[in-house]
Design a protein around this motif. Structure first.
Motif, PDB file in Angstrom:
ATOM      1  N   THR A 297     150.211  57.394 -27.204  1.00  0.00           N
ATOM      2  CA  THR A 297     150.847  57.472 -27.596  1.00  0.00           C
ATOM      3  C   THR A 297     152.186  56.926 -28.254  1.00  0.00           C
ATOM      4  O   THR A 297     152.780  55.551 -27.307  1.00  0.00           O
ATOM      5  N   PHE A 298     152.438  56.772 -29.578  1.00  0.00           N
ATOM      6  CA  PHE A 298     153.662  55.407 -29.681  1.00  0.00           C
ATOM      7  C   PHE A 298     154.897  56.577 -29.416  1.00  0.00           C
ATOM      8  O   PHE A 298     154.881  57.224 -29.595  1.00  0.00           O
ATOM      9  N   VAL A 299     155.501  55.680 -28.129  1.00  0.00           N
ATOM     10  CA  VAL A 299     156.567  56.108 -28.423  1.00  0.00           C
ATOM     11  C   VAL A 299     158.233  54.723 -28.355  1.00  0.00           C
ATOM     12  O   VAL A 299     159.011  55.227 -28.478  1.00  0.00           O
ATOM     13  N   GLY A 300     157.932  53.811 -28.816  1.00  0.00           N
ATOM     14  CA  GLY A 300     158.533  52.603 -29.649  1.00  0.00           C
ATOM     15  C   GLY A 300     158.181  51.807 -29.910  1.00  0.00           C
ATOM     16  O   GLY A 300     157.119  51.349 -30.096  1.00  0.00           O
TER      17      GLY A 300
ATOM     18  N   ALA B 102     163.351  53.891 -29.551  1.00  0.00           N
ATOM     19  CA  ALA B 102     163.137  54.673 -28.895  1.00  0.00           C
ATOM     20  C   ALA B 102     162.543  55.857 -29.934  1.00  0.00           C
ATOM     21  O   ALA B 102     162.950  56.611 -31.034  1.00  0.00           O
ATOM     22  N   ALA B 103     160.977  56.556 -29.969  1.00  0.00           N
ATOM     23  CA  ALA B 103     160.331  57.408 -30.955  1.00  0.00           C
ATOM     24  C   ALA B 103     160.169  58.444 -30.494  1.00  0.00           C
ATOM     25  O   ALA B 103     159.556  59.685 -31.530  1.00  0.00           O
ATOM     26  N   HIS B 104     159.103  58.347 -29.625  1.00  0.00           N
ATOM     27  CA  HIS B 104     159.545  59.820 -28.639  1.00  0.00           C
ATOM     28  C   HIS B 104     160.371  59.750 -27.972  1.00  0.00           C
ATOM     29  O   HIS B 104     161.222  59.556 -27.074  1.00  0.00           O
ATOM     30  N   GLU B 105     160.496  61.647 -28.276  1.00  0.00           N
ATOM     31  CA  GLU B 105     161.619  62.027 -27.382  1.00  0.00           C
ATOM     32  C   GLU B 105     162.264  62.020 -25.575  1.00  0.00           C
ATOM     33  O   GLU B 105     162.786  62.019 -25.019  1.00  0.00           O
TER      34      GLU B 105
ATOM     35  N   LEU C 279     166.561  55.428 -23.347  1.00  0.00           N
ATOM     36  CA  LEU C 279     166.291  54.321 -23.513  1.00  0.00           C
ATOM     37  C   LEU C 279     167.166  53.709 -24.628  1.00  0.00           C
ATOM     38  O   LEU C 279     166.831  52.316 -25.245  1.00  0.00           O
ATOM     39  N   HIS C 280     166.948  54.373 -25.936  1.00  0.00           N
ATOM     40  CA  HIS C 280     166.665  54.042 -26.895  1.00  0.00           C
ATOM     41  C   HIS C 280     168.456  53.278 -27.191  1.00  0.00           C
ATOM     42  O   HIS C 280     169.001  53.488 -26.626  1.00  0.00           O
ATOM     43  N   ASN C 281     168.078  51.915 -27.666  1.00  0.00           N
ATOM     44  CA  ASN C 281     169.181  50.557 -27.865  1.00  0.00           C
ATOM     45  C   ASN C 281     168.900  50.007 -26.354  1.00  0.00           C
ATOM     46  O   ASN C 281     170.532  49.353 -26.162  1.00  0.00           O
ATOM     47  N   LYS C 282     168.911  50.568 -25.805  1.00  0.00           N
ATOM     48  CA  LYS C 282     169.066  49.353 -24.852  1.00  0.00           C
ATOM     49  C   LYS C 282     168.581  48.028 -24.609  1.00  0.00           C
ATOM     50  O   LYS C 282     167.734  48.195 -24.898  1.00  0.00           O
TER      51      LYS C 282
END
Length: 69
Positions: free
Chosen positions: A12-15, A30-33, A38-41
């Motif tokens: 699973t591609f998560v980011g 982050a590409a996975h919900e 953690l997006h942009n951390k």
């Protein structure tokens, strides 16, 4: 962005980990919900970032599985 690395967990591609301009800081896209929080951390270490993403993904997946059971 100077470099990026994909993070895939069990197929699973998560980011992606993105190397910032200072060539020391890594940022997570982050590409996975399940890992959206953690997006942009930013992290000083790619390994620390990867460990955090994997932990978050697995924890969220476990919580989801408990809620549907």
């Amino acid at each position: 962005m100077f470099e990026s690395r994909i993070i895939e967990i069990n197929g699973t591609f998560v980011g992606a980990i993105i190397l910032e301009e200072d060539r020391r800081t890594r940022r997570f896209y982050a590409a996975h919900e399940s890992v959206q929080s953690l997006h942009n951390k930013r992290y000083p270490s790619g390994q620390d970032l990867r460990t955090s993403v994997i932990r978050k993904f697995k924890t969220t997946l476990e919580q989801y599985n408990q809620n549907i059971a």
